[in-house]
Each structure stands twice: as structure tokens, then as C-alpha cells.
Design an enzyme around this catalytic site. Structure first.
Site, PDB file in Angstrom:
ATOM      1  N   SER A  18       0.671  -1.175  -0.095  1.00  0.00           N
ATOM      2  CA  SER A  18       0.057   0.017   0.123  1.00  0.00           C
ATOM      3  C   SER A  18       0.777   1.309   0.101  1.00  0.00           C
ATOM      4  CB  SER A  18      -0.780   0.050   1.230  1.00  0.00           C
ATOM      5  OG  SER A  18      -0.090  -0.107   2.454  1.00  0.00           O
ATOM      6  N   THR A  40      13.081  -6.310  10.984  1.00  0.00           N
ATOM      7  CA  THR A  40      12.589  -7.422  11.633  1.00  0.00           C
ATOM      8  C   THR A  40      12.632  -8.791  10.826  1.00  0.00           C
ATOM      9  OG1 THR A  40      10.293  -7.032  11.281  1.00  0.00           O
ATOM     10  CG2 THR A  40      11.361  -6.062  13.094  1.00  0.00           C
ATOM     11  N   HIS A  57      13.733  -2.384  -0.475  1.00  0.00           N
ATOM     12  CA  HIS A  57      13.805  -1.741   0.692  1.00  0.00           C
ATOM     13  C   HIS A  57      15.105  -1.010   1.032  1.00  0.00           C
ATOM     14  CE1 HIS A  57       9.713  -2.414   2.925  1.00  0.00           C
ATOM     15  NE2 HIS A  57       9.749  -3.225   1.875  1.00  0.00           N
ATOM     16  N   ASP A  90      10.354  -1.765  10.780  1.00  0.00           N
ATOM     17  CA  ASP A  90       9.623  -2.383   9.745  1.00  0.00           C
ATOM     18  C   ASP A  90      10.024  -3.701   9.783  1.00  0.00           C
ATOM     19  OD1 ASP A  90       8.347  -2.628   7.336  1.00  0.00           O
ATOM     20  OD2 ASP A  90       9.556  -1.378   6.139  1.00  0.00           O
TER      21      ASP A  90
END
Length: 184
Positions: A18, A40, A57, A90
Site C-alpha cells: 500500500s 525485523t 527496501h 519495519d
């Protein structure tokens, strides 16, 4: 850069793909603090699709951000952070998944410790969390445990956080401005 907030806890939640992480990253950039990306996720070189997600990321983050890989010891990581830091965690969903093997009693202890530390931490913390409870009830026990633990955790972090954002379909809603807390 100007500092937008003093010690603050922020929650960014929403469905998969999203824009949650991107919004959280933009908030961290604007914090004016030294950003520490708390990953994480656990890497798995045998899972190329998972490694590609992690790579995307990493490529999006500024090179001066530190990355700490914290698949389990999230409370201790937050507690140790300095007031000059902004932690971007995150994600809570991945963290919960990493702890599914713990029984209910052990999970409750971990959750209590995390919430107490978040309420009293010196640093800024931005949590990214997935919304998993918008679909059907999972047909298998581990799925139900995961969904229930994550849903409860997100609600409890949401009670501490200000602001709380919902990101869906690439749009951001500030729930702290638009919504009313269920238990004020």
C-alpha cells in the site's frame, strides 16, 4: 532539516503493497534525527523472491541510515536507542511471525515488556504494521494466532502512538485527526 517532532511514537499501518514503508521512510527523513532502520525480517538466501523484497527496501533507503537486523529483541533495541535517534521498525507483522513459536504466556510477557519500553523510550519510533484482519478467519491455528497477536499489538501500539496513519491504495490518512479512539 528541521525537527518535526520531539520524542514521538508513530504508527503506520495498512495492507500489503500500500505504501506503508515509503510513508514511514518519508516521516523518518523529516525527523531531523539520525535514522536507524530496524529490520525485523530474517534473510534467507534460498528464497530469491524474499531477498528481492529486502533488496528493494535497502535500495530505497538513504545511504547514511544505519540498519540494525532485529528479528526478535525489539524491546531491548528500542530501550538502548539514544534520544538523538529515530528508529524505523519495519515491520511488526514480520516481528510477530518471528515469535509465533512462543506460547501464550511467553508472548504476553514479551508484549508487556515491549509496550512498557515504547511508552517510556527516549528516541522517536516509527512502527510499520500490516493489517491482516480484514479478510476471512484463517483456517489453520498458526494463522489465527498470528492474526490475533498482530491485531492486538497494532491496537495497543495505536493507543500509544500519535499520530497513527492508515496507508491504503497509495493514499495516507491521519487516523489521529480523522478518527476517535475506541477507548479514550
Amino acid at each position: 532539516m528541521t525537527q518535526l517532532f520531539k520524542r514521538r511514537v508513530i504508527l503506520v499501518t495498512g495492507p500489503a503493497r500500500s505504501g506503508k514503508s515509503e510513508w514511514a521512510e518519508s516521516l523518518a527523513l523529516r525527523s531531523g534525527k539520525s535514522v536507524i532502520y530496524v529490520a525485523t525480517a530474517q534473510t534467507d538466501p534460498n528464497d530469491t523472491e524474499w531477498m528481492e523484497r529486502i533488496s528493494q527496501h535497502i535500495q530505497r533507503r538513504p545511504s547514511d541510515w544505519q540498519t540494525w537486523e532485529v528479528p526478535v529483541n525489539l524491546a531491548a533495541t528500542i530501550q538502548e536507542a539514544k534520544s538523538s535517534s529515530c528508529l524505523l521498525v519495519d515491520s511488526l507483522g514480520t516481528w510477530v511471525a518471528n515469535l509465533l513459536e512462543y506460547d501464550r504466556t511467553h508472548w504476553q510477557k514479551i508484549l508487556k515488556e515491549l509496550l512498557e519500553i515504547v511508552e517510556n523510550c527516549d528516541c522517536d519510533v516509527i512502527f510499520v504494521a500490516e493489517e491482516t484482519g480484514w479478510g476471512v478467519v484463517p483456517a489453520y491455528p498458526a494463522g489465527r494466532i498470528f492474526r490475533d497477536r498482530l491485531g492486538s499489538l497494532v491496537r495497543q501500539i495505536g493507543a500509544i502512538a500519535n499520530p497513527t496513519y492508515l496507508v491504503t491504495a497509495g493514499h495516507v490518512l491521519n487516523l489521529s485527526q480523522l478518527g476517535t479512539p475506541l477507548n479514550p
